[in-house]
Motif scaffolding. Structure first.
Motif, short mmCIF file in Angstrom:
data_model
loop_
_atom_site.label_atom_id
_atom_site.label_comp_id
_atom_site.label_asym_id
_atom_site.label_seq_id
_atom_site.Cartn_x
_atom_site.Cartn_y
_atom_site.Cartn_z
N VAL A 1 95.05 -51.86 6.29
CA VAL A 1 95.28 -53.26 5.92
C VAL A 1 94.73 -54.18 7.01
N GLU A 2 95.00 -53.83 8.27
CA GLU A 2 94.49 -54.64 9.38
C GLU A 2 92.97 -54.61 9.42
N LEU A 3 92.39 -53.44 9.20
CA LEU A 3 90.93 -53.32 9.20
C LEU A 3 90.32 -54.16 8.08
N ASP A 4 90.92 -54.11 6.89
CA ASP A 4 90.42 -54.92 5.77
C ASP A 4 90.49 -56.41 6.10
N SER A 5 91.59 -56.82 6.72
CA SER A 5 91.75 -58.23 7.09
C SER A 5 90.69 -58.64 8.11
N LEU A 6 90.50 -57.80 9.12
CA LEU A 6 89.51 -58.13 10.16
C LEU A 6 88.09 -58.11 9.60
N THR A 7 87.82 -57.21 8.67
CA THR A 7 86.50 -57.15 8.04
C THR A 7 86.24 -58.43 7.25
N LYS A 8 87.27 -58.89 6.54
CA LYS A 8 87.15 -60.14 5.77
C LYS A 8 86.88 -61.32 6.71
N ILE A 9 87.63 -61.40 7.80
CA ILE A 9 87.44 -62.48 8.77
C ILE A 9 86.05 -62.41 9.37
N ASN A 10 85.60 -61.19 9.71
CA ASN A 10 84.27 -61.03 10.29
C ASN A 10 83.20 -61.49 9.31
N GLY A 11 83.37 -61.18 8.02
CA GLY A 11 82.41 -61.62 7.01
C GLY A 11 82.38 -63.14 6.91
#
Length: 80
Positions: free
Chosen positions: A48-58
């Motif tokens: 979940v944290e990785l998905d959130s950070l990936t979204k923010i990075n995008g």
């Protein structure tokens, strides 16, 4: 295999040993299941944290690309 004579084992002693082994393996299995469940929950939380950070990075990359395009357009307008 060995030359030692076989010894008689009390049926009660054998039953006690069997019960003790069953208890040991049942408890061991429960501990392993608990450890697996905790690892699964931790992995899910990390995903979940990785998905959130990936979204923010995008979003940050999109903003940087958009900002760069605007800067190039402004330079071109100014004769750049």
């Amino acid at each position: 295999m060995t030359d030692q004579p076989k010894k008689q084992v009390s049926p009660m002693a054998a039953a006690v040993e069997a019960t003790a082994l069953n208890d040991y393996y049942r408890n061991r299995c429960l501990m392993l299941v608990d450890a697996l469940e905790r690892a699964r929950q931790e992995r899910e939380a990390m995903q979940v944290e990785l998905d959130s950070l990936t979204k923010i990075n995008g979003q940050l990359q999109d903003a940087a690309t958009e900002g760069g395009a605007k800067a190039e357009q402004k330079d071109a307008e100014n004769g750049g």
